[in-house]
Design a protein around this motif. Sequence first.
Motif, mmCIF file in Angstrom:
data_model
loop_
_atom_site.group_PDB
_atom_site.id
_atom_site.type_symbol
_atom_site.label_atom_id
_atom_site.label_comp_id
_atom_site.label_asym_id
_atom_site.label_seq_id
_atom_site.Cartn_x
_atom_site.Cartn_y
_atom_site.Cartn_z
ATOM 1 N N ARG A 1 1.115 -1.233 0.031
ATOM 2 C CA ARG A 1 -0.559 0.268 0.202
ATOM 3 C C ARG A 1 0.436 1.441 0.306
ATOM 4 O O ARG A 1 1.815 1.519 1.179
ATOM 5 C CB ARG A 1 -1.395 -0.008 0.827
ATOM 6 N N ASP A 2 0.213 1.972 -1.130
ATOM 7 C CA ASP A 2 1.887 2.787 -1.063
ATOM 8 C C ASP A 2 0.618 4.374 0.153
ATOM 9 O O ASP A 2 -0.142 4.750 -0.107
ATOM 10 C CB ASP A 2 1.044 4.040 -2.847
ATOM 11 N N ARG B 1 0.216 7.932 -1.719
ATOM 12 C CA ARG B 1 -1.391 8.688 -2.525
ATOM 13 C C ARG B 1 -2.699 7.568 -1.803
ATOM 14 O O ARG B 1 -3.530 7.848 -3.046
ATOM 15 C CB ARG B 1 -0.177 7.492 -3.831
ATOM 16 N N SER B 2 -2.173 7.315 -0.940
ATOM 17 C CA SER B 2 -3.660 6.581 -0.639
ATOM 18 C C SER B 2 -4.219 7.142 0.640
ATOM 19 O O SER B 2 -3.607 8.613 1.002
ATOM 20 C CB SER B 2 -3.321 5.266 -0.254
ATOM 21 N N SER B 3 -5.773 6.899 0.835
ATOM 22 C CA SER B 3 -6.211 7.662 1.646
ATOM 23 C C SER B 3 -7.106 6.942 1.889
ATOM 24 O O SER B 3 -7.411 6.344 2.248
ATOM 25 C CB SER B 3 -6.903 8.846 0.511
ATOM 26 N N ARG B 4 -8.154 7.505 3.093
ATOM 27 C CA ARG B 4 -8.842 6.895 3.980
ATOM 28 C C ARG B 4 -9.910 6.006 3.138
ATOM 29 O O ARG B 4 -10.309 4.667 3.340
ATOM 30 C CB ARG B 4 -9.389 7.625 5.398
ATOM 31 N N HIS C 1 -10.034 5.569 -0.529
ATOM 32 C CA HIS C 1 -9.323 5.145 -2.092
ATOM 33 C C HIS C 1 -7.412 4.499 -1.335
ATOM 34 O O HIS C 1 -6.463 5.265 -0.817
ATOM 35 C CB HIS C 1 -8.911 6.115 -2.908
ATOM 36 N N CYS C 2 -7.461 3.448 -1.141
ATOM 37 C CA CYS C 2 -6.137 2.886 -1.667
ATOM 38 C C CYS C 2 -5.308 1.986 -2.817
ATOM 39 O O CYS C 2 -6.123 2.104 -3.965
ATOM 40 C CB CYS C 2 -6.173 1.056 -0.616
ATOM 41 N N VAL C 3 -3.831 3.222 -2.880
ATOM 42 C CA VAL C 3 -3.315 3.119 -3.969
ATOM 43 C C VAL C 3 -2.208 1.413 -3.572
ATOM 44 O O VAL C 3 -1.304 1.755 -2.746
ATOM 45 C CB VAL C 3 -2.820 4.258 -4.482
ATOM 46 N N LYS C 4 -2.077 0.893 -4.290
ATOM 47 C CA LYS C 4 -0.846 -0.426 -4.465
ATOM 48 C C LYS C 4 0.791 0.295 -4.948
ATOM 49 O O LYS C 4 0.792 1.089 -6.420
ATOM 50 C CB LYS C 4 -1.498 -1.999 -4.932
#
Length: 246
Positions: A126-127, A130-133, A135-138
């Motif tokens: 998980r990045d 760039r991730s938020s609560r 929205h998850c960005v790998k």
Amino acid sequence: AGYGQDGEILIWLRPMDFSQLLQVFAPLFSVPVWRSALLLATGAVLAPGKRTVTSALRVLGLAHTRQYPNFHRVLSRARWSPLAASQLLLNQLLATFAPTGPLLLVIDDTIERRWGRRIAARGIYRDPVRSSRDHCVKASGLRWLSLMLLVKVPWAQRLWALPVLTALTPSARYNQQQGRRHQTLTDWARQMVTQVRRWLPRRQLMLIADSSFAALDLLAALTDRSIHTITRLRLDAALYEPAPPR
């Protein structure tokens, strides 16, 4: 030291002075390897952008040297102990910035985005940037765990985090393929902080970490070694016992 036109910090250091600062690491290497390692360290300080072996040699004017593979062998095949180098580095930083008093340590992980068939230890994580609560960005790459020393540098207005010990934390899939027992981030953090405690048995240590390291097993292990930890716990953390009186 001074400030440039754009506000960046400029440091002037004579080559002889820089070589004398690095002489403490010379016993870790053989004589031929130390010559290459000293040039790589000098080039890494002077190189702008990414500090690769190629950029370090280019800034030193050795882009067309015939001994080009020897510099790569310093990091791939030469026999020297990074753990012993970390201990020497920590002792140098303590003698310069924190000879007395409690030590503030910070631990955090970072993802080095790397691709390639030969990079077997990479994984998908998980990045956090760039991730938020919601929205998850790998991100795919190598995950490094770094233990840093917080010090007050004379010419800076803020505290600096100086890395003293860094470890590669492979993914669970890679450890399964290699037949190794997988270690989590908290396991690596416990080993790294405990190693610093072995090096400095009489200094007061205070560890600062984010909520990723707010594991009760890790906090209990560090407490047993007289290491104070500052982190963020969940509001519903199962502590089972009230806080002791002040």
